[in-house]
Each structure stands twice: as structure tokens, then as C-alpha cells.
Design a protein around this motif. Sequence first.
Motif, PDB file in Angstrom:
ATOM      1  N   UNK A  63       0.826  -1.206   0.000  1.00 17.13           N
ATOM      2  CA  UNK A  63       0.000   0.000   0.000  1.00 17.13           C
ATOM      3  C   UNK A  63       0.859   1.254   0.000  1.00 17.13           C
ATOM      4  N   UNK A  66       1.999   1.702  -3.489  1.00 18.25           N
ATOM      5  CA  UNK A  66       0.952   2.207  -4.375  1.00 18.25           C
ATOM      6  C   UNK A  66       0.683   3.685  -4.124  1.00 18.25           C
ATOM      7  N   UNK A  83      10.474  13.077  -2.627  1.00 16.80           N
ATOM      8  CA  UNK A  83       9.182  13.757  -2.752  1.00 16.80           C
ATOM      9  C   UNK A  83       8.902  14.038  -4.222  1.00 16.80           C
ATOM     10  N   UNK A  84       7.779  13.526  -4.685  1.00 19.55           N
ATOM     11  CA  UNK A  84       7.511  13.558  -6.118  1.00 19.55           C
ATOM     12  C   UNK A  84       6.787  14.831  -6.535  1.00 19.55           C
ATOM     13  N   UNK A  85       6.327  14.809  -7.757  1.00 17.05           N
ATOM     14  CA  UNK A  85       5.521  15.913  -8.269  1.00 17.05           C
ATOM     15  C   UNK A  85       4.397  16.197  -7.291  1.00 17.05           C
ATOM     16  N   UNK A  86       4.285  17.426  -6.950  1.00 18.19           N
ATOM     17  CA  UNK A  86       3.237  17.786  -6.027  1.00 18.19           C
ATOM     18  C   UNK A  86       1.898  17.554  -6.697  1.00 18.19           C
ATOM     19  N   UNK A  87       1.044  16.911  -5.994  1.00 17.17           N
ATOM     20  CA  UNK A  87      -0.297  16.712  -6.514  1.00 17.17           C
ATOM     21  C   UNK A  87      -1.281  17.024  -5.404  1.00 17.17           C
ATOM     22  N   UNK A 243      -4.246  18.184   0.241  1.00 14.18           N
ATOM     23  CA  UNK A 243      -3.441  17.043  -0.140  1.00 14.18           C
ATOM     24  C   UNK A 243      -2.782  16.377   1.058  1.00 14.18           C
ATOM     25  N   UNK A 244      -2.954  15.083   1.131  1.00 12.35           N
ATOM     26  CA  UNK A 244      -2.205  14.262   2.062  1.00 12.35           C
ATOM     27  C   UNK A 244      -1.638  13.112   1.259  1.00 12.35           C
ATOM     28  N   UNK A 245      -0.339  12.845   1.418  1.00 15.41           N
ATOM     29  CA  UNK A 245       0.359  11.895   0.571  1.00 15.41           C
ATOM     30  C   UNK A 245      -0.305  10.531   0.445  1.00 15.41           C
ATOM     31  N   UNK A 247      -3.259   7.487   1.921  1.00 13.93           N
ATOM     32  CA  UNK A 247      -4.474   7.275   2.671  1.00 13.93           C
ATOM     33  C   UNK A 247      -4.188   6.552   3.972  1.00 13.93           C
TER      34      UNK A 247
END
Lengths: 248, 248
Positions: A63, A66, A83-87, A243-245, A247
Amino acid sequence: MSMAEPTDIDDSETVSLHQRILSDIREKILSGTWAPGHRIPFEHELTAEYKCSRMTVNKALSQLAKAGLIERRRRSGSFVRQPQSQAAVLELHDIRIEVEALGLPYRYERLDRLKRRSNVEDRGLLGLAAAGSVLWLEGLHFAGERPFALEQRLINLSAVSEAANEEFLEIAAGPWLIGRVPWSEAEHRIRAVAADETVADALDIDPGAPCLVVERRTWSAEHPVTHVRFIYPAGSHTLVARFTPSQG
Amino acid sequence: MSMAEPTDIDDSETVSLHQRILSDIREKILSGTWAPGHRIPFEHELTAEYKCSRMTVNKALSQLAKAGLIERRRRSGSFVRQPQSQAAVLELHDIRIEVEALGLPYRYERLDRLKRRSNVEDRGLLGLAAAGSVLWLEGLHFAGERPFALEQRLINLSAVSEAANEEFLEIAAGPWLIGRVPWSEAEHRIRAVAADETVADALDIDPGAPCLVVERRTWSAEHPVTHVRFIYPAGSHTLVARFTPSQG
DNA sequence: ATGGCGATTATGTATATACATATTGAAACG
DNA sequence: CGTTTCAATATGTATATACATAATCGCCAT
């Protein structure tokens, strides 16, 4: 300070074990204890640490992978990702709901309705390859007495033929479409523009005044369904995205 | 027409079984074959249909539930959910990337930098309870010779003390913060405004011209990190958000 | 050195099994 | 007739096990 303890604080809540493992690891990542690039313990190590089976650990790690927080590599282990592209998840409420949340009476008024064969511009907006029937709708959403948003919409009648029989005099097409046509994909474009004569007139603002424009294209299982443009006078509307990275 | 066949088209791709079950069901939901409220087959039925163990079916259904497409009720079964609040994933790129994607040379120029004790307004923007040191930064992002966006930023120095030593003369604080501070949460507000004198002057546009304003507040493990406001002249920028209900 | 090859290792997927838990429907009872 | 109780049922979680797959390490031969 125990650094790899399986959460000594009893959460008192009844959470599943794989969920606790997941949030333990997420916490270490988000707090910076485990920096990007850091190799998190192998499954068999976590298995020993939490005294559980590998499947349970695996569920947690899968998880996290994912959700994009970690990256898993065979034979090498699992690593904290950069830390990836901010979404951000954008909440797009029904306009009626928004207006009523302001404590103002909501009203919709149709300005224009036209069934026609799609022209080049229509096909561009909808993303259609071939010509076909479309329904053009224009309407105003009111908050009390003041115009809240102008809506300009194209509906692809090849995809939603029943729409041809609707008048949309006092209900907007949005709520009508939702529930009837399950969307599978949508694309939004958001920008600021200056109101032109027509828009200024409809919204009862000065020409040149700033407006927020939200355009949405919707597909249902590959078929273009609708293109809609909402034009809000500046100040009437703020989009909020949270946004929270990963769930919980 | 077989209605409950386990995908008779051989996907030819090597996908895991639980993934195929997942996308089979998702397809039925998105195509409308299974309308909202419809009860999807019990786990033991799918087990028979796909000739696999319950765990495999369970994995697929659990993921669909987490994605929000279905709702699971003990003793009753799993049901297709009503299309919920529309949500979209907003991609927020680094401004440098955006500018370079336009084929234009990128440049950042600091306008202002001030270390100070937080005032009431600062604390409001950052969501801070108590006073403390903050860093105020203002800078311009250029696309070629033209200003592309004005950035106004507050950094909470209690959370990121190293920032106090940085000058941010030619690199924006955004890229600096990313990678250094893992965000755990962010909130965005998007709206249109008219440029005031100061903004118009910085961006080299007419006062009153429409601008897109994106404000972002970021937290790292509960601690407010930064508040940043990007102001784009109308036309320079379009936010794009794409949405697909559930992950493949 | 270096290039190939097999053993090792961590993850990926799936199975059969077990027990817990929430909820429903029906039977038993006052 | 209403209420309580209980068994049936679908999902939720976890275990032990098995084999597949990809990547890496080290050995060996060239």
C-alpha cells in the motif's frame, strides 16, 4: 529512545496490524527520520519486529508503494522515494451546494439552448473525431439576486442522447448528468481571464474585470460526454484543494 | 452475450489475477452496466467465476472499496456507490519546469528578504498558534525577459531553521524546500484577482488586469512549514487537473 | 580485467485455512 | 404483538506455505 519499536503507545483504537505497520512507517518517512533514499527494513525484518507473518507486512508495504511513498525493488529492498511531483486533490462541488453553503438562496436560469451539428470548434472542445449532434447550453447560477457563475456547456448527444429531450430551463445540466452518466475520466483547466462584453453583461460586472474560469471535459468509457466552462467573477469563488500523501 | 464472463479477451499482457478482477469490475461500473446501488457478486461467487481463492477476490474488492467505487457491507455484500463528490488530481509543477516546457529560458530573481518575528497576519497565513521567527521572501520568476509569476512566501523558521541561512538570491525557496522538508499535508486556494499597483508593477502589467492566484500552505507532520502565494498574469498560466476514478 | 552464469535473495502473487466481527433474518419467548 | 436471542452469512484480518520473478553477488573461465 527506541527507534524501531512497533509503536509503544497503545493507540487504544482498534486498528488492524497491517494498518499500524503502514502508519508507523509513514510517520518515519514524513517526520524525516527516514530520509529519501533510505532503505526501510526488509519484509522479514519487519516480520520479526512486529511478530507477524510476511503477508501482513507485505500488505502494508504494498500500500505504501501504491501510494507512492516508497519504491520497492526486487532483491534490493524498499526505499523511501524522493518527494515527487506535487499533486493535490481538488474538490469540485456542485454550484448549488456552494451557494447554499454561503447561506444564500440558489437559482439557475437558462439563457440559451441550441441543438446543432457539431462544428470544428465544438469537436475541438469535446475532443471528437467525427461530426455529430451536440447540445449547446448557456445558463446562469445565482446566489441570491447576484449572478454567481456563468455556465457554457456542450453535450455530446451521441454519448447522451436523452439530453436532447431535456429543456434544462431551471436545472443545470451538471446535476442532471451526474448519476445518469458515470464519468470515467475528467480534465480540468483553470485560469484567470478578463471579462469580455458578453460575460460582463451576463455576470453584471465591469468589462475587463478578472474572472476565474474552470473548464471541464468529461469522458465516460472513452467517449467524450461534455465540455463545460464555468466563469466566476473574481471574489465569488475560491477553489480549495487539499493534499495528504497517502491514505490512512 | 455473456454478462459475467471473466474477460474472454486475452489481455495478452501479464497482469495479476486480482488486478484483472479489479479492472473487470471497474469497467462494469464505469460503463454503467452495474448502476449505482447494484449489488456486485459475493466474494464466493467471484471465487467460483474466476476459479481462484477468496483472498484474491478480496484483494480486488478491497482496493475498489478503498478507491471509493464500491461500498462493502458485512453480511449484505458489496454495492456500487453513487458517484461521489467530484475530485481531481491537480498537478502542481515546479515553475522552472513549466517555463522550460514552453521553450523559454528560466530565471529567478529575489525582490525582498526579511527575517522577522511573526505578526498576527503571518500567524494567520501559516496557521501558527504562538509567535516565532519567520522568513519573508518575495521573488520573480521569469520566462525569457517577461515576468512569469510573482512569488510571496512565508517560511516558519521554527520548522525549517536552516532556511534562515539561505539567501534565496537566484534559486526560489520552493525547490530548496522540496527534498529538504517532506510535506505531509498541503492546502491550496485558487482564485482570480485584479492586479493592484504593486503586483502590476512587478509583473509589468496594467493595474486591474486579471491574475490567477495560487496559495499553498504546507505542513510537515503537523508543523506549519510555509505559506506561498503565486500570482500569474492572466494568460501566462493554466492549471490542469486530470481525474480517473480509481487506480489501475 | 571481464564477461557470462548460476546461486542467492527480496519481492510478487496466489492458495488453503482459521477465526473475528458486523449484520441480517428468523425463531423463541414474554 | 413486540422484543430478545441466536444462528447464518459476508466481509475483515491474519497465518503458513508455495512458487514465480527480477536483480544482484560472486565465482569461474576466457
